[in-house]
Design a protein around this motif. Structure first.
Motif, PDB file in Angstrom:
ATOM      1  N   TYR A  39      40.860  48.466  34.288  1.00  0.00           N
ATOM      2  CA  TYR A  39      40.258  47.281  33.679  1.00  0.00           C
ATOM      3  C   TYR A  39      38.846  47.594  33.207  1.00  0.00           C
ATOM      4  CZ  TYR A  39      38.679  42.573  32.791  1.00  0.00           C
ATOM      5  OH  TYR A  39      38.172  41.446  32.168  1.00  0.00           O
ATOM      6  N   HIS A  45      40.530  43.905  29.364  1.00  0.00           N
ATOM      7  CA  HIS A  45      41.904  44.075  29.812  1.00  0.00           C
ATOM      8  C   HIS A  45      42.045  45.431  30.482  1.00  0.00           C
ATOM      9  CE1 HIS A  45      42.505  46.793  26.389  1.00  0.00           C
ATOM     10  NE2 HIS A  45      41.851  45.887  25.676  1.00  0.00           N
ATOM     11  N   SER A  56      45.221  42.885  34.252  1.00  0.00           N
ATOM     12  CA  SER A  56      44.402  41.710  33.990  1.00  0.00           C
ATOM     13  C   SER A  56      43.955  41.642  32.541  1.00  0.00           C
ATOM     14  CB  SER A  56      43.157  41.707  34.892  1.00  0.00           C
ATOM     15  OG  SER A  56      43.492  41.508  36.243  1.00  0.00           O
ATOM     16  N   LYS A  58      41.085  39.273  30.282  1.00  0.00           N
ATOM     17  CA  LYS A  58      40.042  38.255  30.321  1.00  0.00           C
ATOM     18  C   LYS A  58      40.397  37.122  29.378  1.00  0.00           C
ATOM     19  CE  LYS A  58      35.035  37.598  29.983  1.00  0.00           C
ATOM     20  NZ  LYS A  58      33.738  38.261  29.744  1.00  0.00           N
ATOM     21  N   LYS A 141      39.869  36.040  34.613  1.00  0.00           N
ATOM     22  CA  LYS A 141      40.970  36.867  34.143  1.00  0.00           C
ATOM     23  C   LYS A 141      42.313  36.230  34.499  1.00  0.00           C
ATOM     24  CE  LYS A 141      39.397  40.236  36.655  1.00  0.00           C
ATOM     25  NZ  LYS A 141      39.210  41.544  37.337  1.00  0.00           N
ATOM     26  N   THR A 143      45.727  37.571  35.817  1.00  0.00           N
ATOM     27  CA  THR A 143      46.185  38.790  36.465  1.00  0.00           C
ATOM     28  C   THR A 143      47.669  38.698  36.781  1.00  0.00           C
ATOM     29  OG1 THR A 143      44.004  39.213  37.416  1.00  0.00           O
ATOM     30  CG2 THR A 143      45.875  40.310  38.457  1.00  0.00           C
TER      31      THR A 143
END
Length: 406
Positions: A39, A45, A56, A58, A141, A143
């Motif tokens: 990340y 990302h 994840s 954002k 984020k 996830t």
């Protein structure tokens, strides 16, 4: 690509070109190839560090439709969780070389609140506790976690969406427990709905009706709730604690008054309150019957629900049937920490209690039950699946920290 034990840390990843395409404003698509990219806050990302496969992106606060293409060169079975271990998809099997497309709805939130007007009381943030710091439930984020020894995913598409939402207000037995082996029934609930509805679990360990309000958790929830949504309310385990004077609520008086306030605030926003009585703790008498430790609180909620003409899911009653069906020899297998924890549940226990809640929705909240997945067979708490037959891939992250509140 298959995620097996040999390749968990290196095989599934974004390509060197980052394999990211922004199709339109606020739409993200990812092709998962062969090179791992952690990340990157600048890119917004990537794969989270540490054990497990957590990816994840954002995103702003809100609800998101996530479309996943699952499968790989070999046969695979993938369980998908979101944020802090919310169960979204369970054991999706895909034949070798094939692709299965599945859709899910993920709620993303931040602790921020709109500033109050000058000279008005209030605050700008939910008062998170120390154990919530760093949780995927409260960051910026979205996830996703891909679980199982043969888990495989090819592509993902993420886009904002506006859908009906089920909000959960409650304590540690409802919350998204962050670490294995603990689990709350609220984090199992998304698995049982069609991908046309969002579950926003605001429950947290140690909460009471009073503390949930003081910490601005109710403010956060009410700032997001909209006409047509639902608010499921389960408190009692901590409200009864006279040794917690700042958050204690007496069953005969203030507990009922707070319930009325929660219901009224939901209805003022054209949302529907649903009361859920607290489940029993793990205690049996010599005859193998569950011992009630919750005093007058379940009945206070039942009476308040009747008074307000609000739907009620009697998890207190259903949990007694469930535990007694297992009996003293097996019921401990539904609880956290190898049964040493008398209040909090593991994945098996939380999953079966979520099934109880689903049955309560079917019986008492038909408008919400219409959104349940079509593949759900009826569940009878008097005939639960045995604990040793239950299999749900655990999340890789682990902790010895116990849930707060009992």
């Amino acid at each position: 690509m298959i995620l097996d034990r040999r390749t968990l840390l290196t095989s599934l990843a974004l390509a060197p070109s980052i394999a990211l395409a922004r199709e339109a404003a606020s739409v993200w698509t990812f092709d998962f190839e062969t090179h791992d990219k952690p990340y990157d806050p600048r890119a917004g990302h990537g794969w989270e560090p540490g054990p497990g496969r957590l990816f994840s992106v954002k995103v702003p606060e809100g609800d998101y439709r996530v479309t996943l293409d699952l499968g790989g060169d070999q046969a695979s079975e993938t369980t998908v969780k979101a944020e802090a271990r919310r169960l979204m998809l369970e054991s999706v099997g895909v034949a070798a070389g094939k692709t299965e497309t599945r859709t899910l709805i993920v709620n993303v939130r931040r602790p921020d609140l709109a500033p109050p007007p000058p000279n008005a009381p209030g605050g700008t943030h939910v008062l998170l506790n120390a154990r919530e710091e760093g949780s995927f439930d409260w960051d910026d984020k979205l996830t996703l976690e891909f679980s199982g020894p043969t888990a495989a995913v090819r592509r993902a598409r993420i886009e904002p969406v506006t859908v009906p939402t089920v909000f959960l207000a409650g304590d540690s037995t409802v919350t998204d427990q962050r670490f294995e082996p603990a689990a709350g029934w609220g984090q199992m609930l998304p698995r049982f709905f069609k991908p046309e509805l969002s579950v926003a679990n605001h429950a947290e360990s140690g909460e009471t009706l009073k503390s949930f309000l003081i910490e601005r958790r109710l403010d956060k929830l009410l700032a997001q709730i909209k006409p047509g949504d639902w608010l499921l309310i389960q408190f009692g385990h901590n409200d009864q604690k006279t040794q917690w004077p700042q958050s204690y609520a007496e069953a005969a008086t203030t507990y009922r008054d707070y319930l009325r306030v929660y219901a009224a605030e939901a209805r003022r926003r054209d949302a529907s309150p649903v009361f859920v009585t607290s489940m029993h703790r793990h205690r049996f008498d010599a005859a193998g019957k569950v011992v009630d430790t919750l005093g007058d609180y379940p009945n206070a909620m039942r009476e308040t629900a009747r008074e307000l003409n609000a739907p009620l899911i009697d998890l207190h009653a259903m949990s007694a049937v469930f535990y007694e069906a297992l009996g003293p020899r097996e019921a401990w297998k539904a609880f956290n920490d190898g049964g040493k924890d008398l209040t909090h549940h593991n994945n098996y226990g939380a999953y079966q209690l979520a099934r109880c809640v689903v049955e309560g929705l079917r019986a008492n909240v038909p408008a919400l039950a219409a959104h349940l997945s079509a593949d759900l067979a009826p569940f009878d708490p008097a005939r639960p699946p045995l604990p040793d037959t239950f299999a749900l891939p655990p999340s890789a992250a682990a902790s010895q920290e116990a849930p707060r509140g009992n």
